[in-house]
Scaffold this active site. Structure first.
Site, short mmCIF file in Angstrom:
data_model
loop_
_atom_site.label_atom_id
_atom_site.label_comp_id
_atom_site.label_asym_id
_atom_site.label_seq_id
_atom_site.Cartn_x
_atom_site.Cartn_y
_atom_site.Cartn_z
N ALA A 21 0.82 -1.22 0.00
CA ALA A 21 0.00 0.00 0.00
C ALA A 21 0.85 1.26 0.00
CB ALA A 21 -0.94 0.00 1.21
N HIS A 542 -3.48 -13.58 5.24
CA HIS A 542 -4.33 -12.44 4.85
C HIS A 542 -4.75 -11.64 6.08
CE1 HIS A 542 -5.68 -15.04 1.14
NE2 HIS A 542 -4.43 -14.61 1.03
#
Length: 606
Positions: A21, A542
């Site tokens: 990100a 995850h």
């Protein structure tokens, strides 16, 4: 990258974490030449390292301090007190540089659930442009279309020229074909392109592999390519640890983030200023750590570690979600393809030679994992609406939990995927206390295997991540609390029962397995299926939700513009902001969230 960056003058933006990100945000903000952007990454720049660049060498990154933070959970009571290894990228590119490169897309219902929890602008239609923006998607090769019958693909959805290169491989074989055929026999044949917000059945996922060079495409190669690196207004500091965020507490009712404190190699501290914002992108395990070290969090935890409380918010480090995955390995017949042959050093050497002398050809430049999405299933196959309703009746959940109710709505819909199943072409070993993720996927049995991995898309259990000490170099404690909500165990065990249908000898997939070959326990009934979960469940890597984008009174840490509650000038942009875990592998969602976040930051600057 400037050879001697000037750190004495304030940057407009400081991005903490140069991962999946963080590099997206830094790239997009620095498109404006009038804006100075600094990225601070704790790991090194491994872009040129073949262990990172060559897809088939990924196992070499796990447990290695040069690439992997290598977290471990405390003993998990529902998993026979096993600890669970958690790989996290410790390098430029973050976890996109050591993942299995799988690119899947969420469903429309997934993202619409985010919006319904109080996040206007985060519905599927609003996010769709960002799923197109991050990638350039290539059509599968004709060989894959012919073998697997990929007639469901909508080629128009592959348009785009984003930084991440997404492709399908040449290396699919009879195992992938049998996977497709076995799910079709269970009434689970894909009829629509999964990129379009809806899918059930077996399909061929994409991978973040450049089809021209056959190398991994990740945040550092895509969003910090050589042309971007030439921008004079973008500075990247690698191998630099941020110890906390600095705040001005005297200029208004709310503290204002004004910069960060970093540690030098000799552990001396230094401060760097940000005139506009600090953007925290250290990931779902370490972003909460940095917030707590900066005085934002549960006062009881901060006080225990003698950290002055800046903002009391007990939601920091809670709501942690992770897809649980149950890995069942099955011995194959002598001529069934299996990646376990890579235990032979001579085969590895020959494949490396093929890769290096032929421009990346061969298995080392490919990903041959296949996927299936399934609704709620059991030993009889897909469950009827009546059976689903009967199963879910005892699990109404807490009256005040909107997230629980959202999960119930998602899994109760027979048109939505409650599970993701993976065809993994290697054996998987589950030790009691693994040293790293590498132990899971290193072949130890002499026989060749294939593994079916069963993933719960919408886990109800919620874990935590909190600091272990006031020293940033001490890893935070990640406790996923797997199956803490009993419904997760019951959902997983029913899917494990369904796996017996896929591996039965008369199924296309089962016909490739060795009759009487090695495998774990047979899921003859629900209790034996639960035992398989206890023995064979790990993390699918995850981790999300630890700084959730929700109203504060409902468990939130950031608002719908990703601003941290109670302070100014501080946002979080990474998987920690997910209010709910989406279906499938989350790489694409992290990229899309970061792309949208960059637009929000630009809007607020104007």
């Amino acid at each position: 990258m400037a050879p001697t960056p000037d750190l004495t003058q304030p940057f407009d933006y400081i991005v903490v974490g140069g991962g999946t990100a963080g590099l997206v945000v830094a790239n997009r903000l620095s498109e404006d030449s009038d804006v100075r952007v600094l990225v601070i990454e704790a790991g090194g720049n491994r872009v040129a390292d073949p262990v990172v660049a060559v897809p088939g060498l990924v196992v070499g990154t796990y447990g290695n301090d040069a690439y992997d933070w290598s977290f471990h959970s405390p003993p998990q009571p529902t998993l026979k007190n096993r600890t669970v290894a958690q790989a996290r990228g410790k390098m430029l590119g973050g976890s996109s540089a050591l993942s299995f490169m799988m690119v899947l897309y969420p469903t429309k219902a997934d993202m619409d659930a985010w919006a319904a929890l109080g996040n206007d602008g985060w519905d599927y239609d609003s996010l769709t442009p960002y799923f197109r923006k991050f990638a350039t998607v290539y059509a599968p090769p004709q060989s894959a279309k012919d073998l697997l019958g990929l007639t469901y693909l909508d080629e128009s959805l592959g348009e785009g020229n984003g930084p991440i290169q997404v492709s399908a491989s040449e290396g699919y074989n009879v195992v992938n074909k049998a996977w497709f055929d076995s799910f079709a026999a269970e009434g689970l044949k894909v009829t629509s392109d999964p990129r379009n917000g809806k899918a059930l059945g077996a399909f061929q996922n994409w991978a973040s592999i450049d089809p021209t060079t056959h190398t991994r495409s990740h945040a550092a190669t895509g969003y910090y390519n050589p042309k971007v690196a030439e921008r004079p207004n973008l500075v990247i500091l690698t191998e630099t640890v941020v110890s906390k965020i600095i705040f001005d507490t005297a200029s208004g009712p709310e503290p204002i983030a004004t910069g960060v404190e970093i540690l030098t190699g000799s552990d001396e501290t230094r401060q760097i200023s940000a005139s506009r914002e600090v953007i925290l992108s250290a990931g779902a395990i370490q972003s909460p750590q940095i917030l707590e070290l900066s005085g934002i969090g549960d006062s009881s935890i901060l006080s225990r570690h003698r950290i002055p409380v800046l903002v009391e918010n007990p939601n920091v480090g809670t709501n942690v979600q992770d897809h649980p995955i149950v890995c069942q390995s099955f011995e194959v017949k002598p001529h069934t393809p299996s990646g376990d042959v890579l235990r032979d050093p001579e085969i590895v050497r020959s494949l490396i030679e093929l890769y290096t002398t032929s421009g990346g050809q061969g298995p080392l430049g490919q990903s041959t994992i296949s996927v299936a999405y399934a609704p709620m299933v059991d030993e009889s196959g897909p469950m009827t609406e009546q059976a689903i309703a009967s199963f879910l009746a005892p699990y109404s959940g807490p009256d005040d939990s909107a997230s629980w109710k959202a999960n119930l709505e998602l899994i109760s819909n027979p048109a939505e995927p409650a599970y993701q199943m993976l065809l993994f072409p290697f054996q998987v070993t589950i030790p009691q206390d693994p040293t790293s993720m590498a132990e899971y996927i290193t072949p130890v049995l002499p026989e060749n295997h294939l593994t079916i991995m069963t993933i719960l898309n919408h886990p109800f259990s919620r874990g935590t991540v909190h600091i272990a000490s006031p020293n940033v170099r001490d890893k935070p404690v990640w406790d996923p609390k797997y199956n803490d909500a009993g419904i997760d165990m019951e959902l997983l065990s029913r899917a494990v029962r369904f796996v017996e249908r896929i591996v039965k000898p008369e199924s296309p997939f089962g016909s490739l397995l060795k009759e009487g070959g090695k495998r774990g326990m047979v899921a003859e009934d629900l209790e034996s299926a639960r035992e398989i979960v206890r023995d064979r469940q790990i993390s699918v890597f995850h981790v999300a939700g630890s700084l959730a984008m929700l109203p504060k009174e409902k468990g939130g840490v950031v608002d719908q513009r990703l601003r941290v509650y109670g302070v100014k000038g501080l946002r979080v942009v990474d998987a920690s902001v997910f209010p709910l875990e989406p279906v499938g592998n989350i790489q694409s969602v992290v990229y899309a969230v970061a792309e949208k976040a960059a637009d929000l930051i630009k809007e607020d600057r104007k």
